[in-house]
Design an enzyme around this catalytic site. Structure first.
Site, PDB file in Angstrom:
ATOM      1  CE  LYS A  85      -4.417  -0.960  -0.208  1.00 29.14           C
ATOM      2  NZ  LYS A  85      -5.503  -0.152  -0.738  1.00 29.14           N
ATOM      3  CG  ASP A 133     -10.058  -1.962   3.888  1.00 29.14           C
ATOM      4  OD1 ASP A 133      -8.856  -1.678   3.730  1.00 29.14           O
ATOM      5  OD2 ASP A 133     -10.820  -2.241   2.940  1.00 29.14           O
TER       6      ASP A 133
HETATM    7  C1  LIG Z   1      -3.511  -6.425   1.491  1.00 26.97           C
HETATM    8  C2  LIG Z   1      -4.426  -5.923   0.440  1.00 26.97           C
HETATM    9  N1  LIG Z   1      -4.496  -6.583  -0.714  1.00 26.97           N
HETATM   10  C3  LIG Z   1      -5.307  -6.173  -1.705  1.00 26.97           C
HETATM   11  C4  LIG Z   1      -6.102  -5.063  -1.550  1.00 26.97           C
HETATM   12  C5  LIG Z   1      -7.031  -4.678  -2.656  1.00 26.97           C
HETATM   13  O1  LIG Z   1      -6.677  -3.488  -3.275  1.00 26.97           O
HETATM   14  P1  LIG Z   1      -7.812  -2.668  -4.043  1.00 26.97           P
HETATM   15  O2  LIG Z   1      -8.778  -2.183  -3.037  1.00 26.97           O
HETATM   16  O3  LIG Z   1      -7.069  -1.601  -4.750  1.00 26.97           O
HETATM   17  O4  LIG Z   1      -8.472  -3.635  -4.977  1.00 26.97           O
HETATM   18  C6  LIG Z   1      -6.060  -4.335  -0.358  1.00 26.97           C
HETATM   19  C7  LIG Z   1      -6.873  -3.135  -0.156  1.00 26.97           C
HETATM   20  O5  LIG Z   1      -6.919  -2.539   0.885  1.00 26.97           O
HETATM   21  C8  LIG Z   1      -5.204  -4.778   0.666  1.00 26.97           C
HETATM   22  O6  LIG Z   1      -5.121  -4.135   1.838  1.00 26.97           O
END
Ligand SMILES: Cc1ncc(COP(=O)(O)O)c(C=O)c1O
Length: 415
Positions: A85, A133
């Site tokens: 992130k 989140d």
């Molecule tokens: C660990 C992790 N993987 C994948 C995602 C998915 O990303 P996106 O919301 O851009 O699809 C998130 C989103 O918060 C995440 O925290």
């Protein structure tokens, strides 16, 4: 066929509008471009602690799943934040500040200027706000602290205390909003409009498309790294990537599309059963909002509304979509932590392993294999998007702490 993940029912559909041999088009390039990537690379690679994250080859699981090779892009060590992130959230924070400095004193700045403390007075007057989140908020809070501005983060009721503490540890003010992630997104956007703050959402539904575009452009750097890490003569044939709002999936798909054109990998989006907005949207050939509790272990994927910026890429960029149960993510976390058969133990968190879980489920199902063209020659990439970002949850699910698993990986007796 012996099942790697037994007793995990899943759903899969082909995307009827998938672009099979189409080049990367203007509609997609308006969201993610070569110039945008170049800029992101120029900034992000100057931040303290930048390193290429590992692309780990997993020959043991590849053999069991009857494919040629499996690569796991392990984002758990990215800038010490535990997930991919920071590439997005912190990069979007940089752009907000850079724009504010241009607006107020007409100067162009780089990350290095800001890290050197230039224009500290302007930066200190900026307040960044985001809904999260967990991981996005952590990344925005981290970026705000790195550049020296104020940060307010909204979380919804379901976000664990561990994740709340992690965000607060970067100096952000954390506020709980009632309802779901999507409600927190709306609250962040509304409050920012009233207070004159800068909202940095990870979804274009969050009221600042420019910022969420920068978030996605930052993520694209990880896909660019994968392209540089894969053997040049053996590109990936398949990509399994998890989706919340779809920003990560669009960034990786879009970057692979630009790198490989019509030979880009078959791209499969993976979501939890209870938060399957992309599955429903691809089926309906238009963005669909999914309501309900979105109760899932995969906290980062608990999103009911596709990002409008990800849509132009994924509506034709995705070849298929899957939904998986929580049990598949938990089983995959344990499998990764165990390692063995030539695979090093890896710490993968609940949302982080969802793409791998989707691949494993598809690999052990004859119909899914046929639909996706998965066979003994397939070279599969999955994005391990987080490590033990919630250390307590990790311990409960895996039965050991992330530290113990990491130590077992360095001992090197897993082969
Ligand atoms: C660990 C992790 N993987 C994948 C995602 C998915 O990303 P996106 O919301 O851009 O699809 C998130 C989103 O918060 C995440 O925290």
């Amino acid at each position: 066929m012996t099942k790697i993940l037994p007793n995990c029912p899943f759903s899969i559909i082909g995307n009827p509008n998938a672009a099979i041999a189409a080049p990367y088009g203007a509609e997609q390039a308006a969201v993610l471009s070569a110039e945008g990537l170049q800029r992101a690379r120029r900034e992000i690679t100057t931040w303290p602690g930048y390193q290429l994250t590992p692309l780990v080859k997993m020959p043991g699981v590849a053999r069991a799943a009857k494919v040629d090779s499996l690569y796991y892009k392990d984002e758990s060590g990215r800038f010490g934040l535990g997930s991919f992130k920071p590439l997005g959230g912190a990069y979007a924070v940089f752009h907000v500040i850079e724009k504010e400095i241009r607006r107020t004193i007409g100067k162009e700045v780089t990350s290095i200027d800001l890290l050197d403390g230039k224009h500290r007075d302007v930066v200190a007057g900026v307040t960044i706000c985001a809904a999260t989140d967990g991981n996005h908020g952590r990344s925005v809070a981290w970026g705000s602290r790195m550049f020296g501005c104020r940060c307010v983060i909204y979380i919804n009721e379901a976000v664990s205390e561990g994740r709340e503490r992690a965000i607060a540890s970067y100096g952000a003010e954390v506020r709980r909003a009632p309802g779901s992630f999507d409600d927190a997104v709306r609250m962040a956007s509304k409050t920012s409009a009233i207070k004159g703050w800068h909202v940095v959402p990870d979804t274009a539904a969050g009221g600042n498309a420019e910022a969420s575009g920068n978030v996605m452009q930052g993520y694209a750097l990880l896909a660019d790294e994968v392209v540089s890490q894969l053997p040049a003569d053996r590109p990936a044939s398949h990509l399994f990537v998890q989706a919340g709002v779809g920003g990560l999936a669009a960034a990786v798909c879009g970057q692979f599309w630009q790198a490989y054109d019509e030979t880009r990998p078959i791209t499969v989006m993976v979501e939890p059963h209870n938060a399957a907005c992309w599955f429903e949207s691809l089926k309906a050939a238009e963005p669909v909002v999914v309501a309900g509790e979105m109760d899932t272990l995969m906290a980062g994927l608990a999103c009911g509304e596709p990002s409008p910026l990800a849509w132009p890429i994924m509506k034709t960029g995705a070849h298929a979509a899957m939904t998986i149960p929580d049990a598949a993510a938990a089983e995959t976390m344990r499998l990764l932590a165990a390692g063995g058969n030539g695979d090093q133990p890896i710490v993968g968190g609940e949302s982080g392993v969802a793409g791998l879980a989707g691949f494993l489920l598809a690999s052990q199902d004859a119909e899914a294999r046929a639909l996706l063209g998965l066979d003994e020659t397939s070279r599969v990439v999955v994005i391990g998007s987080e490590g033990d970002t919630d250390a307590e949850a990790y311990n409960t699910i895996v039965g050991r702490s992330g530290d113990v698993v990491r130590a077992s990986a360095t001992q090197g007796n897993w082969s």
